[in-house]
Design a protein around this motif. Sequence first.
Motif, PDB file in Angstrom:
ATOM      1  N   THR A   1      44.934 -14.486   0.485  1.00  0.00           N
ATOM      2  CA  THR A   1      44.553 -15.865   0.798  1.00  0.00           C
ATOM      3  C   THR A   1      45.666 -16.525   1.605  1.00  0.00           C
ATOM      4  O   THR A   1      46.657 -15.892   1.969  1.00  0.00           O
TER       5      THR A   1
ATOM      6  N   THR B   1      42.525 -24.132  -0.421  1.00  0.00           N
ATOM      7  CA  THR B   1      42.019 -22.796  -0.737  1.00  0.00           C
ATOM      8  C   THR B   1      43.102 -21.962  -1.406  1.00  0.00           C
ATOM      9  O   THR B   1      42.834 -21.194  -2.337  1.00  0.00           O
TER      10      THR B   1
ATOM     11  N   VAL C   1      40.080 -14.477   0.364  1.00  0.00           N
ATOM     12  CA  VAL C   1      39.493 -15.791   0.108  1.00  0.00           C
ATOM     13  C   VAL C   1      40.034 -16.737   1.172  1.00  0.00           C
ATOM     14  O   VAL C   1      41.235 -17.030   1.204  1.00  0.00           O
TER      15      VAL C   1
ATOM     16  N   VAL D   1      44.033  -9.486  -3.875  1.00  0.00           N
ATOM     17  CA  VAL D   1      43.432 -10.692  -3.305  1.00  0.00           C
ATOM     18  C   VAL D   1      44.341 -11.196  -2.185  1.00  0.00           C
ATOM     19  O   VAL D   1      45.571 -11.215  -2.341  1.00  0.00           O
TER      20      VAL D   1
ATOM     21  N   THR E   1      42.534 -20.484  -5.122  1.00  0.00           N
ATOM     22  CA  THR E   1      42.541 -19.032  -5.279  1.00  0.00           C
ATOM     23  C   THR E   1      43.582 -18.583  -6.293  1.00  0.00           C
ATOM     24  O   THR E   1      43.324 -17.678  -7.107  1.00  0.00           O
TER      25      THR E   1
ATOM     26  N   VAL F   1      35.170 -19.211  -7.320  1.00  0.00           N
ATOM     27  CA  VAL F   1      35.986 -18.077  -6.874  1.00  0.00           C
ATOM     28  C   VAL F   1      36.115 -17.041  -7.988  1.00  0.00           C
ATOM     29  O   VAL F   1      36.073 -15.832  -7.729  1.00  0.00           O
TER      30      VAL F   1
END
Length: 258
Positions: free
Chosen positions: A113, A129, A13, A111, A133, A99
Motif C-alpha cells: 500500500t 488508504t 491496496v 500486502v 490498510t 479491507v
Amino acid sequence: MTTPSSLPSLLAVCAHPDDEALLAGGVLARHAAAGARTAVVTATWSPDSHRTAELADSLRILGAGEPRMLGYADAGIPESAPGRARLLDAPLDEAVGSVVRHLRTARPDVVVTHDAYGQLTGHPDHVHTHRVTLLAAHAAGLEHLYPEAGAPWRPRAVYLATHPHAGVGELGPFLARVGKKVLSVPDEQVTAAVDVRPWLRQKWDAVLAHRSEVARERSLPGILARLPADARDRILSTEYYTRLDINPVPGGLTGLTT
C-alpha cells in the motif's frame, strides 16, 4: 501439475485506479509471471465508472485479476461515486472492515500500500488508504474483529510503496513544475529496491490503460506520457518499499525490548 511460486502471493491496496500500475505495476507483473497469486483492491471510484473499466484493462495486463472496488468517492471528485461518501469521510470502522474482508478472501502473504506520506505527492486519499490498510492488516488476523468478514488471516508483512531521497531523481522537478509536492523518505528507511526493468513494458502498458488520466497534463500518467521514453523508463524502472512486519515476535520475553 502446477509448481508453487517462489514469490509470495500479493494484495495491493490502492487509493485510485492507476495507483496499482504506478506504485507496484512492476512487482505485480513480476509476481504474476512467477505464478504467485496477485490481486488489487481500489478504495475510490464507483464500480460502474469509466475509470473502473480502465482499471480492469490495467489489471489484465499485470495479471492481477478483476477489480475489487470499495466504491468510495475520490477526495476531490464527488461524481466519482454518486451517492457514496468520500473515502476521507466514510466511517473508519466501515472502511477498515471492507479491507479486512478482501484480506480474508484473498489471503495474501504480502500486502502493498501507500506510505505514510501518501507517496511523493501526498494525496489525501493515499494517506488515508495507508491508515486504513495498516489497521485492516492487523485486524484481519484477530478472530473477534469483523467476524462477519470471514476466517482470520494475517499477512506476513506489509510493504509501503515509497521513494528515498536519492531515488526521486528526474521525477521531482517534473512534479514541482506542475505545483505538486515531492515527499520522500531518508534512504535508510527503504528496505526493498526492486529492479522491474524486465516487466517495464507491462508496467507502462498498464499505466497507458488509464486513458482518461494519460489525457490529463497534470496527472502523473499524463506527465510521464509526455516525457522522452528513456527518461520515463529511468523513473519507472525501480520500485521502492519499506517493509513492516506485523506478526508477533517469538514469545518468552519477560519485559519490553527493542
